[in-house]
Design a protein around this motif. Structure first.
Motif: not given
Length: 242
Positions: A86, A89-90, A92, A96, A131-134, A140, A144
């Motif tokens: 997790k 997401g918004g 970069t 993160n 962005e991490a969500r992409a 991912k 992490e």
């Protein structure tokens, strides 16, 4: 390096972790395996302070860490990843990873530099501004891991970092874990269902079943244990899984 003594946790009528004891030696890669619901992630959460234990003690080097908050435990040199990835997401990829680096550095610029060193090491530099969500699942997972490494741990807990990865990505992650252990000197404790990776990487393994320790030993001792085969491995080490 880390000693777990008689650790237990009950959730209502469920005894999720039942009187677990083991030791992790400095410099080794230590594995924890077991079927789903065996108590593996709960055990991680107890050790790293995410949930309180009902009984037992955890000692890290010269510190009793039982009852400490996660940020206090992290400050002593214990890092971890989570099974359910997790990221923010918004933010970069760089931002993160900086979330992990900031507690270790007083200056923003120093945290940014440290974060980018980790990003480079894990091959995430091309995605640093994304962005991490992409990111796809494999990246991912690396993000992490990067965020955990940015806390500068001497002991790193990995919770299924190979889950959802394709065979090529599994091999890349295995090589990365070896490098972190051998080249960076990080002691590693890993939960993993990819048994081929566990056997290849781990010097010693603990097997959990229904919250209890079923077996402990080297990879060959554990995978040859009839009770382990019956409870979990199904007779096929290379293809055993969730």
């Amino acid at each position: 390096m880390l000693t777990v003594q008689n650790l237990s946790k009950r959730f209502g009528g469920l005894l999720a972790v039942d009187d677990i004891s083991f030791e992790i030696q400095k410099g080794e890669i230590f594995g924890i395996i077991g079927p789903n619901g065996a108590g593996k992630t709960t055990l991680f959460n107890l050790i790293t302070g995410n949930i309180p234990s009902d009984k037992g003690q955890v000692r890290f080097q010269d510190h009793v860490i039982t009852g400490k908050k996660p940020h206090q435990i992290a400050s002593l040199g214990i890092g971890r990843t989570f099974q359910m990835v997790k990221p923010f997401g918004g933010l970069t990829v760089e931002q993160n990873v900086m979330m992990g680096a900031l507690p270790r550095h007083k200056l923003f610029a120093d945290a940014q530099k440290a974060a980018n060193e980790v990003i480079d090491r894990l091959g995430l530099k091309p995605y640093a501004r994304e962005e991490a969500r992409a990111l796809p699942v494999g990246l991912k997972k690396k993000l992490e891991l990067a965020r955990a490494l940015a806390t500068q741990p001497s002991l790193l807990f990995l919770d299924e970092v190979m889950g959802g990865l394709n065979p090529t990505e599994v091999q890349e992650m295995m090589a990365l874990i070896r490098s972190l252990n051998r080249d960076q000197g990080i002691t590693i404790c890993m939960i993993e269902h990819v048994m081929a990776a566990v056997v290849a990487l781990c010097e010693r393994i603990v097997v959990l079943q229904q919250g209890r320790k079923l077996a402990e030993g080297t990879a060959s001792e554990v995978t040859g244990n009839p009770e382990v085969i019956k409870a979990y491995l199904g007779g096929d080490v290379a293809h055993a899984g969730a």
